[in-house]
Design an enzyme around this catalytic site. Structure first.
Site, PDB file in Angstrom:
ATOM      1  N   LYS A  52     -70.203  17.274  53.628  1.00 50.27           N
ATOM      2  CA  LYS A  52     -68.891  17.685  54.148  1.00 50.27           C
ATOM      3  C   LYS A  52     -69.007  19.017  54.878  1.00 50.27           C
ATOM      4  CE  LYS A  52     -66.517  15.074  50.605  1.00 50.27           C
ATOM      5  NZ  LYS A  52     -65.989  15.014  49.240  1.00 50.27           N
ATOM      6  N   GLN A  96     -63.997  18.861  44.682  1.00 49.31           N
ATOM      7  CA  GLN A  96     -64.883  17.711  44.533  1.00 49.31           C
ATOM      8  C   GLN A  96     -64.758  17.126  43.120  1.00 49.31           C
ATOM      9  OE1 GLN A  96     -66.836  16.330  47.046  1.00 49.31           O
ATOM     10  NE2 GLN A  96     -67.178  14.695  45.562  1.00 49.31           N
ATOM     11  N   ASP A 119     -57.552  15.471  50.726  1.00 49.46           N
ATOM     12  CA  ASP A 119     -58.079  14.289  50.024  1.00 49.46           C
ATOM     13  C   ASP A 119     -56.955  13.303  49.700  1.00 49.46           C
ATOM     14  OD1 ASP A 119     -60.739  13.824  49.631  1.00 49.46           O
ATOM     15  OD2 ASP A 119     -60.922  15.001  47.797  1.00 49.46           O
TER      16      ASP A 119
END
Ligand code: NAD
Length: 282
Positions: A52, A96, A119
């Site tokens: 990422k 994450q 997200d």
């Protein structure tokens, strides 16, 4: 049979992202910025986070990495999220997952500001998608929708069968297909006869995490087959779909690797640009 080439489309999206960030720089505007928080040293998470970060760097998005030790206390993590929420220079925030067991993932993801939730895992964003009122779309289902669109595959009026009902893939996938006019069936571990459903599907999205779950006998001629699965078989990455037996019957099919995975990563960049626009409109 046509391969749904996620790798190629993701490369195109990255090029477009770079063009956008270059244009912003030329106008003297600040760079879009994504903050990624990693707690602990899970090897798979470290790779995802590194990818990422690299995607951001190569497309002109500023990447802020926050790496915290595995024994970080929840209050500390929440305080960091609060700081990032309040930082006008940060557009998107991503924590994450999975988090170490002692941290409550729900509390942590809910703490991210809805305007920075790239997200799209928060209840607020899921609610917006459910109501068809916009919001960020989770990267994997959003990437699949973009891939279908690129190849002119319109779910409207189609029988769509999603295999898997997780909060990050199966459920939002079903919602996006529904919003696009598909007739959607969601299958899962309690589904009595999986093949009955997949055989009548015009579009199958397999997101179960089981190698070879879907084989050629379970799909109809001309079906569009999207394979989200990421499994290991004989040391090699494979999806949920037995490509060899399914591809000859499919009209379109994603490969693994090179299908959904790159699109997921590309959509994170897209969501970060959306967050940037939202922040500029504030
Ligand atoms: P998950 O384990 O949270 O959910 C799996 C779902 O599949 C569950 O709802 C379960 O009911 C269903 N399922 C499992 N076995 C089944 C079976 N035999 N028959 C019918 N349904 C079954 O997983 P997830 O997070 O949704 O991910 C699914 C897969 O997609 C995994 O392999 C994951 O690694 C992969 N994934 C890939 C990407 C990508 O970008 N390519 C992104 C996210 C997840």
């Amino acid at each position: 049979m046509t391969i749904l080439d996620g790798k190629a489309l993701a490369a195109k999206i990255k090029e477009q992202t770079l063009e956008t960030t270059k244009a912003l720089a030329a106008e003297g505007k600040r760079q879009p910025c994504l903050a990624v928080v990693l707690v602990g040293e899970d090897p798979a998470s470290q790779i995802y986070v590194r990818n990422k970060h690299n995607d951001c760097i190569t497309t002109g998005i500023k990447s802020l990495m926050h790496t915290l030790p595995a024994d970080t206390q929840e209050e500390e993590l929440l305080a960091l999220i609060d700081r990032l929420n309040g930082d006008d220079g940060v557009d998107g925030i991503l924590v994450q997952l999975p988090l170490p067991k002692h941290l409550n993932e729900q509390r942590v993801t809910e703490r991210i500001s809805a305007l920075k939730d790239v997200d799209a895992f928060s209840a607020y964003n899921v609610g917006l998608i459910t109501l068809g009122r916009g919001g960020f779309k989770p990267c994997t289902p959003a990437g699949i929708m973009r891939l279908l669109e690129e190849y002119g595959i319109d779910p409207k009026g189609k029988e769509c069968v999603v295999v898997g009902r997780s909060n990050i893939v199966g459920k939002p996938m079903a919602l996006l297909l529904l919003a696009a006019g598909g007739t959607v069936t969601v299958c899962h571990t309690k589904t009595a006869d999986l093949a009955f459903h997949t055989r009548r599907a015009d579009i199958i999205v397999a997101a179960a995490g089981k190698a070879d779950l879907i084989n050629g006998d379970m799909v109809k001629e001309g079906a569009v087959i999207v394979d989200v699965g990421m499994n290991r078989k004989d040391g090699k990455l494979c999806g949920d779909v037995d490509f060899e037996s399914c591809a000859p019957k499919a009209s379109y099919i994603t490969p693994v690797p090179g299908g959904v995975g790159p699109m997921t990563r590309a959509m994170l960049l897209d969501n970060t640009l959306t967050a940037y626009r939202l922040s500029s409109e504030k």
